[in-house]
Each structure stands twice: as structure tokens, then as C-alpha cells.
Scaffold this active site. Structure first.
Site, PDB file in Angstrom:
ATOM      1  CB  THR A 142      40.756  48.061  35.862  1.00  0.00           C
ATOM      2  OG1 THR A 142      40.946  48.625  34.567  1.00  0.00           O
ATOM      3  CG2 THR A 142      41.945  48.414  36.730  1.00  0.00           C
ATOM      4  CD  GLU A 174      43.306  50.354  39.601  1.00  0.00           C
ATOM      5  OE1 GLU A 174      42.497  49.690  40.280  1.00  0.00           O
ATOM      6  OE2 GLU A 174      42.969  51.013  38.603  1.00  0.00           O
ATOM      7  CE  LYS A 219      30.450  70.137  42.717  1.00  0.00           C
ATOM      8  NZ  LYS A 219      31.737  70.568  42.235  1.00  0.00           N
ATOM      9  CD1 TRP A 226      29.839  67.384  44.811  1.00  0.00           C
ATOM     10  CD2 TRP A 226      31.367  66.343  46.076  1.00  0.00           C
ATOM     11  NE1 TRP A 226      31.051  67.463  44.170  1.00  0.00           N
ATOM     12  CE2 TRP A 226      32.007  66.843  44.921  1.00  0.00           C
ATOM     13  CE3 TRP A 226      32.127  65.647  47.005  1.00  0.00           C
ATOM     14  CZ2 TRP A 226      33.366  66.675  44.686  1.00  0.00           C
ATOM     15  CZ3 TRP A 226      33.477  65.472  46.777  1.00  0.00           C
ATOM     16  CH2 TRP A 226      34.085  65.983  45.619  1.00  0.00           C
TER      17      TRP A 226
END
Ligand code: ADP
Length: 542
Positions: free
Chosen positions: A187, A332, A440, A445
Site C-alpha cells: 500500500t 488489499e 466532524k 459528519w
């Protein structure tokens, strides 16, 4: 009772064997680092991959050992894809855009025995060679005429074409265990050290089947596929394998990924399907618009790796009649997880509803299951509103990082993606943020992705990045960074007024900052964490 069917392992080499036998005449076109265009057929690819498998044996590469590549999209890289995995070793694709510290770390961590590289990367390889101990041999992916005069390091430097010439093509692909490792990709490690994801032959072949399906990438023998997504990243979204499975013509762009070069290649080779991250398409679209050009063959473009702005979808579809396939995935996941292809009842949607749908990352392909969960781990409903952490599981999802130094990431058998998403009643998932990018504000959110999407609808906006900045009253508030198109006179107030009918009033960023460019990471994505660090206190100190 046992079934009575043949047991044939799912192996990467079987894709190549199929391509050689059933699509041997199909073409592979590569723009070479040497500056010219190279053409050959699947039959030649297979033959040279077998020669390369003999080369690897002569270098003493044992099954399971890692072989690194630092290379663009080209036929030699394709040969290594199959020669390395097919012979039982592990193909470790290295991302040249990573910092040299990370590259050296990855090579040592993976214990690469040999590293193959394109000549572009010779200076980088020389610096890496001075730092790493595991690879004893470096192979320049070129011919004798283009070999460097000297290699400033004590490791051995070899020439790819010399090695190929020295070895015959008699090689039997071994009958491996389908669960054995075939390739490795790290990654990009925007936080902490990069982590290795070790794919198996089985996961790769199953991913290939699923990603080629009509409601996935929809690939066939009548396609001309241009993977702009680099083969050093997540097995280039499966396309090198898919092309072999379906017998498509493959066009590999080499190092020139600017709009002009890509457009010329698309037209000359009559590409029907291309694949890449949004930032690459930005360059292509600007070039084609400047030229007043059009696409004579391209019918679909796969966009993923980062959210595809609606403005981009509109431009491709309405101006150029190229369908956008928005997809989501991650290293992944090999990488494909969801693709945004319509269900039957959605084909007649009105224009605006269709674009709203295409802004979503799409529905699961068979082989991947997903769910969203709240802070206590409880599964949230698929109502298009509830937003939570996205989890996946399936045939090509990692269960543990390579090297085992990290705790297994799974939670109750599900992989936490680090993305925050909602899912609608048709099963279409939409990413609202990466968990570390969430804004936030006053406990609620705000989706940075939705704000960026709205900003990109403005004709003067070239790129929009929305980040959280600390706020004395609301904890965090959105801050919008904009780069404009050439000649624009757009002001912050004009842009904020433009948001009036597009996003909730309290989502409107408190400030707009105009920038010349934004930092891009190793895979062409915006490095939001860098911007967050730079502007963290913008509202506090303002
Ligand atoms: P990294 O960037 O961490 O190396 P990957 O290249 O594997 O990792 O990227 C995976 C991440 O990229 C996903 O978790 C997601 O946040 C983002 N991503 C991929 N495709 C999309 C998409 N279509 N829309 C939004 N985000 C995406």
C-alpha cells in the site's frame, strides 16, 4: 458425496497459456522507454515469458522468492508478470513514485532477490542499490545497445535482452498449489510504513473472472484495452490478466501519460476501453478540449482510485459519448470491489438521477460482500442515508499483511477498509470519505467528497480538495482548496454562492483558498493529509 469434476488449480500461467493457444495472433502494443512503439502478439509474449522463466531459474530464483520490478506499462513488464508468477516466484511490483526511503524499506522487507527496472529508473536504482542488501542482481529492461556504460555499485547489473537471448523457450509451467503466492504489492503507506499485500494464484484468477464480467469492466476479445493505471500498482486493476483471459488487444502506454500522448495513442490504436485515476483523465480532457478533438473508438473509461467528479462523468458522456464506469477498490482487494453499472430499472432514469447514481462507487461484484457499521460495530441499514465504516470480505480480500509484523486486520472475519460510506437499497455503495479525511463539525459528519463534487461542477474549477480545519466553536469546519482553469476570474464568494442549491447550507466551507496545484501521491491521488497538516489551524489563527 464428492463432485466428480476435474481438479485444475487456478494459476496465473493458465491465463497466458489460454491467450497463446486461443488468441495467439492478438496484438500487444507498447510505447517503449527507448522512445519507439513496439508491437508483437500474445504468441510472442508467451514464448518470451517462457524464456524469462528459464532466466529466473538460471539466476537461482526459488519458488516463493520475491522478484522486484520498477517499470512502466510495457511488454517486458508483461513478460515478467507471467514469468515470475508462473514459475512459482512472487512478482513484487515497486512504485517508483514512492520516496526512496519507502522503496528501500519495501525492497528489504520483501527480501527481493532480483530487481528488474526500466532505464528511466537507472539513477533511482543506483541510489537504491547503495542502500539495500537483499537484491544481488539488478536487470536493466533493455537491450545491449541501450545498456549503461557503468553501474556505480558493486551489485551485478545484467541486460534483459541478453538474458532472453541466452535462454530457450522450452519451459513447462509448474503445477503449483493455487493458494501459493503469485504477487506482492505494498500500500502506498500515507500513514506509517507501507504494508505488503500478498496475492495468491487463486485470488488473482478469481478476481480476473469477476472483473472481466459485463457488469464489471465488461471486457471481450473485441476490445482494445489501454491500462493507464500503472502496472506497478495493484496489478494494474487486473487488466493484464483480463486481457489474456478474454483475448483483447492490449495497448501499454509506457512513461508518457500526458493528455497529448494518451490521446494520440487512443486514436492511433483505436482503443475502446481505458482505465485510470481521475487526475490522469483531467489531463486528457483538457488536451482534447483544447484541440477540439473527439474520440473515434473509445466507448468506455474506467475511473477509480479516487472519487470521480460528476463534472468529469458529464464531460466524458455528453461531449464525447464515452461511458464512465466508476469503480472502487484498494490494494488489499486486488483491487476491484464495486463497479457502478446500472440495474435494469435504472436504465431509464432521468439525466440528473443517472449522474447522481454514477457519482456512487457502485455495487459489489460477485466474490466481494460488504457492509457498513456504526461506532459500536452494529451493522447499519442500506437506506442511502446511514453512514458508517465500510467492511468487506471475499475471495480476493487480504486476511493478513505480508511479513506478519502487523496484527491481522480482520474484525469478525471482515476487513475494515478505512473508508466511510453509505449503501442504498439497490446495494450501491457511496464513499463519503476516508475515515481519516472525515470532517466532524459540531458532532456531525460532513462529506468532503460531496463538497468537492459540487465545486467541480463549476466551469472554472479544475480541481477541488476539501479538508477539515480546526475550529474554535465547531471542532472542525470544511476548508476548500481550489485550482482554477486557465483564464478564470472566479472568486471565493462566487463559488460559495454557486453551492446554494447543491449542498446543505451548514456544509458550505467557511473559506475558499485558491492554489496553483495540489500535492499528488505515488498513485496520482491528492495527498490530503499534507494539506490537512498545512492548513490545520487556518480557522484558529485566522
Ligand atoms: P492507498 O491510496 O492507501 O495506497 P489504494 O491505492 O489501495 O490505497 O487505494 C485505496 C483507497 O482509495 C480506498 O480505500 C479509497 O479510499 C480510495 N478509492 C479507491 N477508489 C475510489 C473511488 N472510486 N472513489 C473514492 N475513493 C476511492
Amino acid at each position: 458425496m464428492q463432485g466428480l469434476m476435474m481438479q485444475q488449480p487456478l494459476l496465473v500461467a493458465s491465463l497466458l497459456m489460454h491467450a497463446e493457444r486461443h488468441h495467439g495472433e492478438q496484438e500487444i502494443v507498447s510505447c517503449r522507454v527507448e522512445g519507439d512503439v513496439h508491437r508483437y502478439r500474445y504468441r510472442d509474449l508467451a514464448q518470451r515469458a517462457r524464456r524469462m522463466a528459464n532466466v529466473l531459474a538460471s539466476l537461482g530464483i526459488a519458488p516463493g522468492e520475491r522478484v522486484g520490478t520498477l517499470a512502466w506499462n510495457g511488454y517486458r513488464h508483461m513478460e515478467l508478470y507471467f514469468a515470475v508468477s508462473g514459475s512459482g516466484a512472487v512478482l513484487h511490483t515497486l512504485n517508483p513514485r514512492l520516496h526512496i526511503d519507502q522503496l528501500s524499506y519495501i525492497i528489504e522487507h520483501a527480501e527481493d532477490r532480483v530487481v528488474f527496472f526500466d532505464m528511466t529508473f537507472l539513477p533511482l536504482i543506483e541510489r537504491i542499490a547503495a542502500r539495500v542488501t537483499s537484491p544481488k542482481v539488478f536487470v536493466a529492461m533493455t537491450d545491449r545497445a541501450n545498456m549503461p556504460q557503468a553501474f556505480s555499485h558493486s551489485s551485478t547489473l545484467m541486460c534483459y535482452e541478453d538474458l532472453i537471448d541466452l535462454h530457450g523457450d522450452a519451459f513447462e509451467w509448474p503445477l503449483l498449489d493455487e493458494n501459493s503466492a503469485s504477487s506482492l504489492c505494498y500500500t502506498s503507506g500515507t500513514t506509517g510504513n507501507p504494508k505488503g499485500v500478498l496475492y495468491s494464484h487463486r485470488s488473482t484468477v478469481l478476481h480476473t473472472y469477476a472483473a472481466a464480467l459485463p457488469d464489471s469492466l465488461n471486457c471481450s476479445a473485441r476490445d482494445v484495452i489501454l491500462p493507464v493505471v500503472p502496472m506497478f500498482h495493484v496489478n494494474a486493476w487486473g487488466l493484464p490478466y483480463i486481457a489474456c483471459m478474454v483475448g483483447a488487444k492490449l495497448v501499454l502506454p509506457g512513461p508518457a501519460l500526458d493528455g497529448k500522448s494518451l490521446y494520440r495513442l487512443i486514436e492511433t490504436e483505436q482503443v475502446t476501453l481505458s482505465a485510470g485515476v481521475p487526475t490522469v483523465w483531467q489531463g486528457l480532457l483538457s488536451h482534447v478540449a483544447e484541440q477540439g478533438g473527439s474520440f473515434s473508438s473509445m466507448r468506455r473509461t474506467l475511473i477509480g482510485g479516487a472519487p470521480c467528479p460528476t463534472a468529469m462523468t458529464v464531460e466524458f458522456q455528453e461531449r464525447y459519448h464515452v461511458d464512465v464506469l466508476h469503480a472502487w477498490g484498494m490494494t488489499e482487494l486486488s483491487p476491484v470491489g464495486t463497479v457502478c453499472s446500472f440495474k435494469m430499472h435504472q436504465t431509464t432514469l432521468a439525466c440528473h438521477a443517472r449522474y447522481a447514481l454514477q457519482a456512487k462507487q457502485g455495487r459489489s461484484v460477485f466474490g466481494i460482500d460488504m457492509k457498513i457499521a456504526g461506532p459500536d460495530g452494529e451493522e447499519l441499514p442500506w437506506d442511502g442515508h446511514a453512514t458508517g465504516d465500510l467492511f468487506v470480505r471475499g475471495h480476493w480480500v487480504t486476511r493478513q499483511y505480508f511479513g506478519g509484523d502487523d496484527a491481522p486486520p480482520l474484525r469478525d472475519g471482515w476487513f475494515p477498509t478505512g473508508d466511510v460510506a453509505k449503501i442504498d437499497s439497490d446495494g450501491f455503495m457511496q464513499i463519503t470519505d476516508r475515515s481519516k479525511d472525515v470532517i466532524k463539525s459540531g458532532g456531525e459528519w460532513i462529506s468532503s467528497v460531496d463538497i468537492e463534487n459540487a465545486a467541480c461542477l463549476h466551469p472554472h474549477v479544475a480541481m477541488a480538495v476539501c479538508i477539515a480545519a480546526r475550529h474554535p466553536k465547531w471542532d472542525e469546519r470544511p476548508l476548500l482548496l481550489i485550482s482554477t482553469r486557465p483564464g478564470s476570474t472566479l472568486t471565493g464568494d462566487e463559488l460559495l454562492a454557486f453551492f446554494d442549491d447543491k449542498i446543505a447550507k451548514w456544509w458550505k466551507p467557511d473559506a475558499v483558498i485558491f492554489v496553483d496545484s495540489v500535492p499528488l501521491g505515488a498513485t496520482g491521488k491528492v495527498l490530503k493529509h499534507q494539506l490537512r497538516e498545512r492548513y490545520a489551524n487556518y480557522y484558529v489563527s485566522a
